[in-house]
Design an enzyme around this catalytic site. Structure first.
Site, PDB file in Angstrom:
ATOM      1  N   GLY A   1      -5.026   1.049   4.696  1.00  0.00           N
ATOM      2  CA  GLY A   1      -4.167  -0.127   4.604  1.00  0.00           C
ATOM      3  C   GLY A   1      -3.003  -0.069   5.576  1.00  0.00           C
TER       4      GLY A   1
ATOM      5  N   TYR B   1     -15.878   4.863 -10.672  1.00  0.00           N
ATOM      6  CA  TYR B   1     -15.504   4.475  -9.312  1.00  0.00           C
ATOM      7  C   TYR B   1     -16.644   3.709  -8.654  1.00  0.00           C
ATOM      8  CZ  TYR B   1     -14.182   4.623  -4.408  1.00  0.00           C
ATOM      9  OH  TYR B   1     -13.876   4.255  -3.119  1.00  0.00           O
TER      10      TYR B   1
END
Length: 343
Positions: free
Chosen positions: A76, A226
């Site tokens: 990010g 996950y």
């Protein structure tokens, strides 16, 4: 007896010195061979990876506003830095404001003098209340959103729940982004052509949508949860693309590969293995900048203008397993997710 004792002592001393010499030689040999392998690997991998970095005109994203969730570290942060270099207005949507501010200063230094604008806004994807507050602020203050990058995520964390009581990985990786995207859809449509990008993972292959225990109340397996959340990302992308057809808003997913980030901070690595693990990760894992190439490609490239409902890896379309393209499962998950987030 005295001679025998002396002889034994000498034998033991000789044996000890011999073993020590052999061990020393083995260490030296291993260091030499290891150093050679590392040197060769660095040259091979660095040369190969350098070819993958994208280049775009410096003002390509001028006048465009991009939201990046989890922009304070890893992929990010690298994505935000590259977008800033392309003169975008980057909204860093982060849970920890202090870390976001530190990351923003670093990003500005990397971007150089002629960069775009950075705005920091608080967003905690583990709280649907926080998601709603964030979206209200964005809609109130931002006239347009050109790109939404759903990047933030958790990986194999110990069992915990979100503010609303949902299993943490499902809540952050899927439900938080599900609501975030929903609430920003009208603004994205007004800003069309606009793009939504969803960061998934190749580990989706090991998951399934357990509708009988989606919240993992009967059993919690952190690896499965996950994978389930990453499969949910892909099914969400598929269903959303269908619903957005003809609006001018596209949505695509991506799998970044194995990247050196803090995502694996909850994984316990034995102390003795850590040096080897760090060496291997340094040699063979992607850097955050390399991991950011595909989200950057989907955010900026004219090549994917109008492309929607696909998944990409290394800036190329990726073929998914049938479990990630099942329309019935995607629709069922969508309806359940709407109910869970209170839509």
């Amino acid at each position: 007896m005295g001679c025998t004792a002396i002889t034994r002592t000498r034998c033991h001393s000789t044996l000890w010195y011999s073993c020590t010499a052999l061990m020393s030689a083995a260490v030296v040999l291993a260091a030499v061979l290891g150093g050679g392998v590392i040197l060769i690997a660095r040259r091979i991998f660095f040369r190969r990876k350098a070819l993958k970095l994208l280049t775009y005109p410096s003002a390509l994203m001028h006048g465009k506003t991009v939201i990046v969730t989890g922009a304070n570290c890893g992929i990010g942060k690298a994505t935000a830095a590259e977008l800033l270099k392309l003169q975008a207005r980057v909204i860093m949507a982060c849970r920890d404001r202090q870390r976001a501010e530190e990351a923003a200063q670093d990003i500005k230094k990397q971007a150089g003098p002629n960069h775009g604008e950075i705005v920091i806004k608080h967003l905690d994807l583990a709280s649907l209340h926080s998601v709603r507050s964030f979206c209200e602020e964005v809609i109130r203050e931002e006239p347009r959103i050109d790109v939404l990058i759903n990047n933030a995520g958790l990986y194999q964390c110990p069992y915990s729940r979100t503010e609303e009581g949902y299993e943490m990985q499902l809540g952050v990786n899927h439900l938080g982004h599900f609501l975030l995207t929903h609430l920003l859809l009208d603004l994205l449509k007004q800003s069309a052509p606009s793009r939504i990008i969803v960061v998934s993972s190749k580990l989706y292959k090991y998951g399934s949508i357990n509708f009988e225990d989606l919240n993992s109340e009967d059993n919690y397996n952190k690896a499965f949860c996950y994978s389930q959340s990453k499969l949910a990302n892909l099914l969400f992308t598929r269903e959303l693309a269908s619903r957005l057809d003809g609006t001018g808003v596209t949505v695509n997913a991506l799998t970044p590969g194995i990247v050196r980030t803090r995502l694996g901070r909850h994984v316990n690595i034995p102390l003795l293995i850590k040096p080897l693990f760090f060496l291997v990760s340094w040699l063979f894992f992607k850097s955050p900048l390399e991991g950011a190439q595909t989200p950057l490609y989907l955010a900026c490239s004219p090549e994917v203008e109008g492309v929607s409902g696909k998944c990409f890896a290394n800036c190329k379309e990726e073929q998914l397993l049938s479990k990630a393209t099942d329309d019935h499962t995607a629709k069922r998950l969508w309806d359940l997710s709407e109910s869970m987030v209170g839509r």
